[in-house]
Scaffold this active site. Structure first.
Site, short mmCIF file in Angstrom:
data_model
loop_
_atom_site.label_atom_id
_atom_site.label_comp_id
_atom_site.label_asym_id
_atom_site.label_seq_id
_atom_site.Cartn_x
_atom_site.Cartn_y
_atom_site.Cartn_z
N ASP A 37 -28.72 -42.26 44.54
CA ASP A 37 -27.22 -42.46 45.86
C ASP A 37 -27.48 -40.37 45.91
OD1 ASP A 37 -25.11 -42.47 47.89
OD2 ASP A 37 -23.89 -43.21 46.18
N ASP A 38 -27.27 -40.14 47.81
CA ASP A 38 -27.64 -38.86 47.67
C ASP A 38 -28.19 -37.74 46.71
OD1 ASP A 38 -25.07 -39.60 49.21
OD2 ASP A 38 -23.45 -38.15 48.80
N CYS A 77 -25.17 -43.93 53.55
CA CYS A 77 -25.14 -44.72 52.96
C CYS A 77 -25.35 -45.81 53.89
CB CYS A 77 -23.64 -44.53 52.02
SG CYS A 77 -24.08 -43.32 50.71
N LYS A 136 -24.51 -50.24 42.89
CA LYS A 136 -23.84 -49.62 44.13
C LYS A 136 -24.00 -51.15 45.25
CE LYS A 136 -22.99 -46.85 47.30
NZ LYS A 136 -23.61 -44.54 48.28
N HIS A 138 -21.78 -51.40 48.79
CA HIS A 138 -21.33 -50.76 49.87
C HIS A 138 -21.83 -51.06 51.15
CE1 HIS A 138 -20.08 -46.55 50.73
NE2 HIS A 138 -18.67 -47.10 52.10
N HIS A 292 -24.17 -39.27 43.54
CA HIS A 292 -22.69 -38.78 44.17
C HIS A 292 -21.50 -38.34 43.60
CE1 HIS A 292 -19.90 -40.05 47.28
NE2 HIS A 292 -20.02 -40.71 48.09
N ASP A 344 -31.23 -43.09 48.71
CA ASP A 344 -30.91 -43.87 50.58
C ASP A 344 -30.63 -43.18 51.14
OD1 ASP A 344 -28.87 -42.72 49.19
OD2 ASP A 344 -26.79 -44.04 49.96
N HIS A 345 -30.39 -41.15 51.11
CA HIS A 345 -30.70 -40.36 52.12
C HIS A 345 -30.81 -39.01 51.25
CE1 HIS A 345 -26.63 -39.33 51.29
NE2 HIS A 345 -25.90 -41.54 51.68
#
Length: 597
Positions: A37-38, A77, A136, A138, A292, A344-345
């Site tokens: 994540d991130d 996300c 996760k 979301h 994150h 994810d990005h």
């Protein structure tokens, strides 16, 4: 007699061996998908970082195939994960935002991935796979009432779910501030204080005989103060209880969650899932809570890196990836398991404070980051595939690929030949195996919310990859490299600048998007705009209904005929009757028994 039995026994053994070999050859492959994540692409050693240690991720790359132009379908996300799960741009499932709110903010909201959508987990489940999601989600939980679980992972093809139905965010740890509508919280709190002070002033004036005030007016004002306090305090100040929870399948097992032990628990669950399914085809989506914020402070990793708390977290994440890879290898599954690693990005550039320092990732030479539309730093992510015996070790592919490609790739490998709806991803296996040299992505479309922000064109027979930006986010303060005043960039109105003509870059020769092309510097200048305009028109025709926003001219469209927009205020805001709860609402609270930690 023995001489007669020997050939017969030998025949039986050979026949049995042929049957075992045939079963192994016909067994469908396993899939272990690992998403961080991130994570910034520049945070990983095999992508150029020589100061943060990521030996386990680097090993995956050296034993498999590394993609250097692997692109997320969105720089945030919720829309990125919706596109990843469905193989389609988030717009098609109603997961693109029109305004300020770009991700799901409350577990007690009604927005989420529509149950009518297909995911790769659903498709593999239909092919006999055991499917699991650890970590996760979301993408929503409930629609109409608590417990309908219409958006829940179990409804989207995952037979097993353990983890965060929401996400890890700053509100989960005291003292880290709030990520959710902080300015609205501030405004509501001030209004509540003003009402309270006003009520107290009127009561004092009435008691002292300075002012005659109707008693019923004071009672009404008192109840108005109570209502205002509830509207501000209950949804926002109790966010750790509402959003920071852990579920096992459809049961809330911890509320609020203990963040300190979360990494070990997620890793343990992922390892147990693989061990439970060693004798059958399985799909594991390991969706990590790292990197994150709030950042973890695990003692074994604290202070060990050269980049503070963020570097510690990256190295802990790499260790977790190593343990999961070790589990696959130790069980003898490596040669029949496709392992995939990504983010994810891009990293969140604006996330920093004076105590911890930089809390977001590094996106290498690429411009921008998380929530910055089509700028490369927010959408170019690591992409690593490992499959010993099937994929050549150490291969590097520089062609444009997408997170949306996982859906058709998994379908192909699971031998799923059933009809499907329109997909925006392509099967990657011919490219990964070296059977073709070119990606099928001649064009890619980069969205900021529902707005078409940029288009990427990789012309046939050319190394160039042109990118056309229709608009760009307004960085703040002026001259900064991100939206530091608002913490995340927005996609609409005064927050963006439209370009006429659009900005044009060749990211093969100018990957940092520093030097816009002009008719004087690019011979194909006019042709590029002509070809991208045709591609945009063709792309928009794949939607069943096109809506043009007033401030985007021809750069927006939605699938309004087939799916409702899930990112409206109506669907985002908290509703008590939708809130997942352990116990009797509103007295929600429980702790997971974790003997394996």
């Amino acid at each position: 007699m023995r001489s007669l039995l020997a050939p017969f026994l030998l025949f039986l053994l050979l026949a049995a061996g042929r049957n075992v070999t045939g079963e192994e050859a016909n067994r469908k492959p396993n899939f272990v998908l690992m998403m961080v994540d991130d994570l910034g692409i520049g945070d990983v050693g095999c992508y150029g970082n020589d100061t943060i240690r990521t030996p386990n991720i680097d090993r995956l790359a050296s034993e498999g195939v590394k993609l250097t132009q692997h692109i997320a379908a969105a720089p945030l996300c919720t829309p990125s994960r919706a596109a990843f799960m469905t193989g389609r741009y988030a717009l098609r499932s109603g997961m693109g935002s029109t305004g300020r709110v770009q991700v799901l903010l409350f577990l007690g909201g009604s927005g989420g991935l529509p149950k009518s959508e297909n995911t790769f987990a659903k498709r593999l489940q239909q092919q006999g796979y055991t499917t699991g999601l650890v970590g996760k989600w979301h993408l929503g939980v409930n629609c109409d009432h608590r417990g309908d679980h219409c958006h829940h992972p179990n409804q989207h093809g995952f037979s097993y779910f353990y983890g965060l139905p929401f996400t890890l965010f700053n509100d989960c740890v005291p003292g880290h501030g709030s990520d959710v509508l902080a300015d609205l919280q501030h405004t509501l709190r001030n209004l509540t204080i003003i009402l309270g002070v006003g009520l107290l002033t009127l009561v004092c004036a009435h008691v002292c005989g300075l002012l005659e005030v109707n008693l019923w007016f004071l009672v009404a004002l008192f109840f108005l103060c109570i209502l205002a306090t509830a509207i501000w305090y209950v949804p926002f100040k109790l966010l750790p209880t509402w959003n920071c929870i852990i579920m096992r399948n459809q049961e809330v097992i911890e509320q609020p969650m203990t963040v300190e032990t979360l990494p070990q628990r997620l890793l343990g669950e992922a390892q147990h899932f693989i061990k439970r399914n060693v004798d059958r085809p399985f799909l594991l989506f390991f969706s990590m809570a790292h990197i994150h914020t709030p950042l973890f402070k695990t003692p074994a990793f604290a202070g060990k890196s050269r980049h503070g708390c963020y570097g510690d977290n990256v190295e802990e994440m790499d260790w977790i990836i190593g343990k999961l890879t070790e589990t696959v290898d130790s069980l003898g599954l490596a040669n029949n398991t496709l392992m995939y690693f990504t983010s994810d990005h891009g990293g969140h550039l604006e996330d920093a404070d004076s105590i911890i320092g930089q809390k977001g990732g590094w996106n290498s030479i690429y411009k921008g980051g998380k929530a910055m539309g089509g700028w490369e730093g927010g959408i170019r992510v690591p992409g690593i595939f490992r499959w010993p015996g099937r994929l050549a070790a150490g291969r590097v592919i520089d062609e444009p690929t997408s997170l949306m490609d996982l859906y058709p790739t998994l379908k192909y490998l699971a031998k799923d030949t059933q009809p499907d709806r329109h997909l925006d991803g392509y099967n990657l296996m011919p490219l990964l195996e070296g059977k073709v040299e070119r990606s099928e992505h001649e064009f890619m479309f980069h969205y900021c919310g529902i707005y078409l922000n940029a288009v990427r064109w990789h012309p046939p027979g050319s190394d160039s990859v042109f990118k056309v930006h229709f608009f760009t986010p307004n960085f703040s303060p002026p001259g900064a490299g991100g939206c530091y005043d608002t913490k995340v960039c927005l996609c609409h109105g005064e927050h963006v600048t439209y370009h006429n003509p659009p900005l044009l870059y060749d990211i093969f020769h100018d990957p940092s998007e520093s030097h816009p092309l002009t008719p004087d510097t690019e011979l194909r200048y006019a042709e590029i705009f002509e070809q991208t305009a045709k591609a945009v028109g063709k792309h928009q025709n794949t939607f069943s209904n096109k809506q043009v926003s007033d401030d985007t001219q021809s750069h927006a469209n939605t699938d309004a005929h087939t799916v409702q927009n899930q990112m409206t205020w109506e669907k985002i805001l908290w509703r008590p009757w939708l809130q997942p709860c352990c116990g009797t609402f509103p007295f929600c609270g429980c702790k997971e028994d974790t003997p394996h930690i």
